[in-house]
Write a protein that holds these residues in place. Structure first.
Motif, mmCIF file in Angstrom:
data_model
loop_
_atom_site.group_PDB
_atom_site.id
_atom_site.type_symbol
_atom_site.label_atom_id
_atom_site.label_comp_id
_atom_site.label_asym_id
_atom_site.label_seq_id
_atom_site.Cartn_x
_atom_site.Cartn_y
_atom_site.Cartn_z
ATOM 1 N N THR C 33 0.854 -1.184 0.000
ATOM 2 C CA THR C 33 0.000 0.000 0.000
ATOM 3 C C THR C 33 0.894 1.240 0.000
ATOM 4 N N PRO C 34 0.348 2.396 -0.386
ATOM 5 C CA PRO C 34 1.177 3.609 -0.386
ATOM 6 C C PRO C 34 1.824 3.892 0.968
ATOM 7 N N LYS C 35 1.057 3.783 2.054
ATOM 8 C CA LYS C 35 1.640 4.097 3.363
ATOM 9 C C LYS C 35 2.718 3.091 3.758
ATOM 10 N N ALA C 38 5.801 3.766 1.709
ATOM 11 C CA ALA C 38 6.460 4.999 2.159
ATOM 12 C C ALA C 38 7.250 4.726 3.441
ATOM 13 N N LEU C 87 6.763 2.424 -5.041
ATOM 14 C CA LEU C 87 5.767 3.378 -4.534
ATOM 15 C C LEU C 87 5.207 4.220 -5.676
ATOM 16 N N LEU C 91 1.248 4.250 -7.035
ATOM 17 C CA LEU C 91 0.490 5.502 -7.088
ATOM 18 C C LEU C 91 0.202 5.944 -8.524
ATOM 19 N N MET D 52 1.001 11.745 3.848
ATOM 20 C CA MET D 52 0.146 10.556 3.929
ATOM 21 C C MET D 52 -0.220 10.177 5.363
#
Lengths: 125, 125, 125, 125
Positions: C33-35, C38, C87, C91, D52
């Motif tokens: 997932t993006p989070k 990151a 990432l 996205l 985020m």
């Protein structure tokens, strides 16, 4: 507490309680998950680094003598402490005990008489 | 102090003094520049994030129930606190005062009755 | 692709596709997932900093001459690039276009003839 | 190049050359030391995380649908890529080769048929 803030945490416990109250007053507890707070902590550390990134070692050594820069660095240090304290609280970790336990462990792993003056023997993680 | 560590900082001031002594005993003060300590702080925060990165929100919420994972997270929190305390000391910043000042400022900027329950109105820096 | 890896992304697009395949082969997309990515990115950057944190500026300038240290730094740079590329893919961001757009903006904000040689005029965010 | 920027790095090599020229035009090479660039990289990653940090997983999954937020995230990704590319150049590291080498190593350590679908078996450093 509507925008007012009674001054003065003299201890980590008091800061912890003020931050808990601060989040409750704003109904922000649900956003204060461990992962979100860890990301916020990293974000503030990033800002702290950004304040120092282009300084020479000499400039960095006396950065607090520059009132404006010093004020920004102090504010970032405050932000980092806020999120670290809040994260520890949400996880139920005693911040000072965690540091103390780690220091005891590191003291054993890096005995003074064997590592003195050597950067090669400093912790790297 | 040759690898021994008398237990128990009950306060940030005591932790600060223990860390200063720890560095002196090892002649590591010269490596403890503001930039180096800020990098070390970021490194430890990175390790803390790595412990949580693949957890679901639910898993992260009760991560301390997992003894092994919980122990690692507590150790990383301890490391972060150690470098943050040491950095503040080297810069001559009072860690609790810095957090308190920042909290007072944030309380003014985010009055409870105007931001309640809204993630969109939370600090993002 | 069972543990084998055909060598050689010559481009960001090829690396992106290899990483997508890598995640699919392991059914790891749901964790990407993006989070989470990151956080993984920040974790790897933390490790990169940890490799350099105690070096003097002179030591850091020629760190690649030290085969072991240089190898570790190269590996960390590789990790950072991997998570950054992944990432961006998740996205739907074109990594090179994002960098190019930002460079164009920075070039306008920092005209060479007005900022030449001044650290005070370098970007700090 | 006085504030103008000819568009379009189609490759990492071209981006690398544009960034080198950008630094030369501003006489900023002396500030672009490995440690300073690593700090700048961490600073930009911190800003990316800050964008985020309070999002729910669902919100983060479609953050690019929000034009304003998506634009900020793309800009931060661009910043991260810029400093990563510049750091690799200063160290003499081939960014794509570093990622490729690391991917080959990870593919061997995490064979698809042994780790499929398991977060517990994902890399954590």
């Amino acid at each position: 507490m509507n925008g007012t803030h009674k001054r003065g945490p003299a201890t980590v416990v008091e800061l912890t309680e003020q931050l808990r109250q601060f989040a409750e007053d704003r109904d922000w507890q649900r956003f204060h998950t461990p992962k979100n707070l860890a990301m916020a902590l990293a974000g503030e550390v990033g800002e702290l680094l950004a304040e120092m990134q282009w300084l020479t070692p000499d400039e960095a050594a006396c950065l607090m003598a520059d009132e404006e820069l010093g004020g920004r660095v102090k504010a970032e240090i405050g932000d980092v402490m806020i999120y670290l304290t809040r994260l520890a609280d949400v996880l139920g970790i005693d911040l000072l005990a965690a540091a103390d336990d780690k220091l005891a462990e590191v003291a054993l792993r890096y005995p003074a008489d064997r590592v003195r003056g050597s950067a090669a023997k400093m912790p790297r993680s």
